[in-house]
Design a protein around this motif. Structure first.
Motif, mmCIF file in Angstrom:
data_model
loop_
_atom_site.group_PDB
_atom_site.id
_atom_site.type_symbol
_atom_site.label_atom_id
_atom_site.label_comp_id
_atom_site.label_asym_id
_atom_site.label_seq_id
_atom_site.Cartn_x
_atom_site.Cartn_y
_atom_site.Cartn_z
ATOM 1 N N LYS A 12 7.460 4.564 -15.280
ATOM 2 C CA LYS A 12 6.656 3.360 -16.005
ATOM 3 C C LYS A 12 5.641 2.813 -15.209
ATOM 4 C CE LYS A 12 7.428 -1.141 -15.912
ATOM 5 N NZ LYS A 12 7.970 -2.253 -15.974
ATOM 6 N N GLN A 13 5.571 2.834 -13.729
ATOM 7 C CA GLN A 13 4.565 2.373 -12.980
ATOM 8 C C GLN A 13 3.217 3.447 -12.857
ATOM 9 O OE1 GLN A 13 7.823 1.984 -12.252
ATOM 10 N NE2 GLN A 13 7.604 -0.450 -12.519
ATOM 11 N N LYS A 14 3.566 4.509 -13.003
ATOM 12 C CA LYS A 14 2.413 5.444 -13.259
ATOM 13 C C LYS A 14 1.911 5.792 -14.503
ATOM 14 C CE LYS A 14 3.415 8.116 -9.147
ATOM 15 N NZ LYS A 14 3.948 9.750 -8.611
ATOM 16 N N ASN A 15 2.682 5.182 -15.494
ATOM 17 C CA ASN A 15 2.401 5.111 -16.946
ATOM 18 C C ASN A 15 2.260 6.500 -17.494
ATOM 19 O OD1 ASN A 15 1.797 4.028 -19.300
ATOM 20 N ND2 ASN A 15 -0.384 3.912 -19.052
ATOM 21 N N LYS A 16 3.003 7.650 -17.022
ATOM 22 C CA LYS A 16 2.947 9.211 -17.487
ATOM 23 C C LYS A 16 4.156 9.761 -17.446
ATOM 24 C CE LYS A 16 1.304 11.127 -13.130
ATOM 25 N NZ LYS A 16 0.358 11.834 -12.509
ATOM 26 N N ILE A 17 4.251 10.847 -17.992
ATOM 27 C CA ILE A 17 5.497 11.785 -17.973
ATOM 28 C C ILE A 17 5.470 12.447 -16.713
ATOM 29 C CG2 ILE A 17 6.705 13.776 -19.039
ATOM 30 C CD1 ILE A 17 5.681 12.459 -21.650
ATOM 31 N N VAL A 18 6.472 12.507 -15.887
ATOM 32 C CA VAL A 18 6.290 13.307 -14.449
ATOM 33 C C VAL A 18 7.159 14.231 -14.340
ATOM 34 C CG1 VAL A 18 5.610 11.073 -13.410
ATOM 35 C CG2 VAL A 18 7.970 11.457 -13.571
ATOM 36 N N LEU A 19 8.382 14.434 -15.496
ATOM 37 C CA LEU A 19 9.078 15.574 -15.339
ATOM 38 C C LEU A 19 9.525 15.937 -16.575
ATOM 39 C CD1 LEU A 19 11.868 16.177 -12.811
ATOM 40 C CD2 LEU A 19 12.281 16.359 -15.311
ATOM 41 N N GLY A 22 9.938 4.232 -21.790
ATOM 42 C CA GLY A 22 9.254 3.548 -20.860
ATOM 43 C C GLY A 22 8.600 2.393 -21.480
ATOM 44 N N MET A 23 8.230 2.441 -22.631
ATOM 45 C CA MET A 23 7.555 1.125 -23.120
ATOM 46 C C MET A 23 8.644 0.183 -23.216
ATOM 47 S SD MET A 23 5.337 2.889 -26.366
ATOM 48 C CE MET A 23 4.726 1.456 -27.121
ATOM 49 N N ALA A 24 9.870 0.356 -23.672
ATOM 50 C CA ALA A 24 11.152 -0.717 -23.969
ATOM 51 C C ALA A 24 11.214 -1.383 -22.345
ATOM 52 C CB ALA A 24 12.368 0.358 -24.246
ATOM 53 N N LEU A 25 11.090 -0.392 -21.525
ATOM 54 C CA LEU A 25 11.279 -1.070 -20.074
ATOM 55 C C LEU A 25 10.217 -2.046 -19.596
ATOM 56 C CD1 LEU A 25 11.902 2.279 -17.864
ATOM 57 C CD2 LEU A 25 13.266 0.417 -17.972
ATOM 58 N N ASP A 26 9.174 -2.109 -20.472
ATOM 59 C CA ASP A 26 8.019 -3.056 -20.509
ATOM 60 C C ASP A 26 8.367 -4.608 -21.006
ATOM 61 O OD1 ASP A 26 6.286 -2.091 -18.729
ATOM 62 O OD2 ASP A 26 5.377 -0.888 -20.231
ATOM 63 N N ASN A 32 0.914 -1.287 -0.214
ATOM 64 C CA ASN A 32 0.043 -0.013 -0.137
ATOM 65 C C ASN A 32 0.820 1.439 -0.013
ATOM 66 O OD1 ASN A 32 -2.260 -1.713 0.075
ATOM 67 N ND2 ASN A 32 -2.540 -1.544 2.212
ATOM 68 N N GLY A 33 1.971 1.109 0.590
ATOM 69 C CA GLY A 33 2.844 2.392 0.801
ATOM 70 C C GLY A 33 3.916 2.589 0.106
ATOM 71 N N PHE A 34 4.552 1.613 -0.738
ATOM 72 C CA PHE A 34 5.391 1.739 -1.280
ATOM 73 C C PHE A 34 5.353 0.843 -2.582
ATOM 74 C CE2 PHE A 34 7.348 2.681 2.750
ATOM 75 C CZ PHE A 34 8.161 4.129 2.508
ATOM 76 N N ASN A 35 6.002 1.385 -3.621
ATOM 77 C CA ASN A 35 6.187 0.428 -4.750
ATOM 78 C C ASN A 35 7.689 0.048 -5.002
ATOM 79 O OD1 ASN A 35 6.140 -0.890 -7.327
ATOM 80 N ND2 ASN A 35 5.045 0.482 -8.363
ATOM 81 N N ILE A 36 8.067 -1.294 -4.496
ATOM 82 C CA ILE A 36 9.560 -1.439 -4.571
ATOM 83 C C ILE A 36 10.071 -1.404 -6.164
ATOM 84 C CG2 ILE A 36 10.943 -2.766 -3.055
ATOM 85 C CD1 ILE A 36 9.094 -4.928 -2.771
ATOM 86 N N ASN A 37 9.390 -1.839 -7.095
ATOM 87 C CA ASN A 37 9.597 -1.932 -8.523
ATOM 88 C C ASN A 37 9.451 -0.307 -8.977
ATOM 89 O OD1 ASN A 37 10.475 -4.591 -8.546
ATOM 90 N ND2 ASN A 37 8.097 -5.000 -8.638
ATOM 91 N N LYS A 38 10.572 0.125 -9.372
ATOM 92 C CA LYS A 38 10.470 1.511 -9.601
ATOM 93 C C LYS A 38 11.321 1.563 -11.079
ATOM 94 C CE LYS A 38 9.769 3.690 -5.509
ATOM 95 N NZ LYS A 38 10.090 4.983 -4.483
ATOM 96 N N SER A 39 10.659 1.990 -12.090
ATOM 97 C CA SER A 39 11.412 2.070 -13.517
ATOM 98 C C SER A 39 11.063 3.427 -13.997
ATOM 99 C CB SER A 39 10.946 0.859 -14.393
ATOM 100 O OG SER A 39 10.971 -0.190 -13.576
#
Length: 347
Positions: free
Chosen positions: A31-38, A330-334, A9-16
């Protein structure tokens, strides 16, 4: 069990994250949020004496041309590759921290885009900068392949697709089929060259000294790759080279085209050069599918029309031209198979 739930709930250990480390701007795709964050300028303000980083991104860009002698605002990447390793590392570290927060305990996997023709030394510099900045693992992907993925092109099929990615410091031209790059070329002429062309033209013709930010503003406001039906004008402020005093002139869209035309045509001629080397079966596919243009430099008005006029092919601007490279990263990371292939190529 409680601890497991806390982590779920609190953390997502996989961060890409995918990073488009551009000469002009750096974009980060989570990748985990499926959006551009910066999306921030690739600029770092540094103390000239201590080399301490004072500001990064938007804040640092605001300082360009306005800093005292003790502070320098620099772009650590030139023509798509690292020009200053330490400052690039500091910039990547700042952006990772901004995305994940100061107290991030799980290092992310990072996919970084690089121009097609970077050297092995330049590739290692990018990877080492990412690892030093806090990445758990770092991978590289060619900008053109990432741009194709991010533009919605299925690069895995046995059909040729042509992509022209015009960034800030480099233009990548590639014909891709079955996931691989068949014919490609990377040239160090891109969006920043258009700005430099405008600075030189205004200086030579109007004896007026302007900065890169002003040139970029002129380019976006009245720049065009073909003559406009109705002439457009813009007021340009700078320093008169004869009197040394501030001065305002009126600049026309025709003058801007005259300034940037040589750089535009160099890109067009290199696209034609790649087409001439393309195998006939893939060339036939490109006749049907056309050429896709991405990157900030491709947004100059009528650039697709200019390209179409000289190649006699349909030319399209990617729907998300500014973001397609980082989305593709990001797609390549998948795709684990893509990651393994990239790793294999790096060995």
């Amino acid at each position: 069990m409680m601890l497991l739930k806390f982590f779920e709930n609190g953390f997502n250990i996989n961060k890409s994250i995918g990073i488009d480390l551009g000469t002009a701007n750096t974009l980060v795709y989570y990748k985990q949020k499926n959006k551009i964050v910066l999306n921030e300028p690739s600029v770092v303000a540094v103390d000239r004496d201590t080399k301490k980083v004072l500001a990064v991104g938007h804040e640092a860009k605001e300082m360009i041309g306005k800093t005292p002698d003790s502070i320098i605002a620099v772009r650590p990447l030139r023509e798509g590759v690292i020009a200053d390793y330490d400052i690039t590392e500091a910039m990547i570290k700042y952006f990772i921290k901004k995305v994940f927060g100061k107290f991030n305990i799980f290092a992310p996997e990072v996919m970084i885009c690089v121009p097609i023709e970077v050297t092995g030394v330049e590739k290692r510099a990018v990877l080492e900068a990412a690892i030093s900045a806090g990445a758990k693992r770092a991978y590289l992907i060619e900008e053109a392949r990432a741009a194709a993925l991010g533009s919605g092109i299925d690069i895995s099929v046995a059909e040729g697709s042509m992509i022209v990615d015009i960034g800030g410091g480099s233009t990548d031209i590639a014909v891709i089929a079955l996931g691989g790059t068949v014919v490609s070329k990377s040239i160090r002429i891109a969006g920043n060259n258009f700005d430099e062309d405008i600075v030189r033209y205004v200086k030579k013709v109007h004896n007026l000294l302007i900065g890169d930010r002003t040139a970029e503003y002129i380019k976006t406001k009245i720049g065009s790759a073909l003559p406009l039906e109705e002439e457009e004008y813009i007021d340009v402020k700078g320093r008169d080279l004869i009197t040394g005093l501030p001065k305002t002139i009126s600049l026309s869209s025709t003058e801007v085209l005259e300034a940037i035309n040589d750089s535009l045509m160099q890109i067009v001629n290199n696209v034609k050069s790649v087409l001439e080397k393309t195998p006939p079966e893939l060339a036939a596919d490109i006749v049907d599918k056309g050429i896709v243009m991405t990157g900030g430099g491709s947004l100059i008005r009528n650039f697709t029309k200019l390209m179409s006029n000289y190649t006699q092919l349909p030319v399209y601007l990617a729907e998300n031209a500014l973001e397609s490279v980082v989305i593709g990263a990001g797609m390549a990371l998948d795709k684990i198979d893509v990651l393994r292939q990239i790793e294999k190529e790096e060995r």
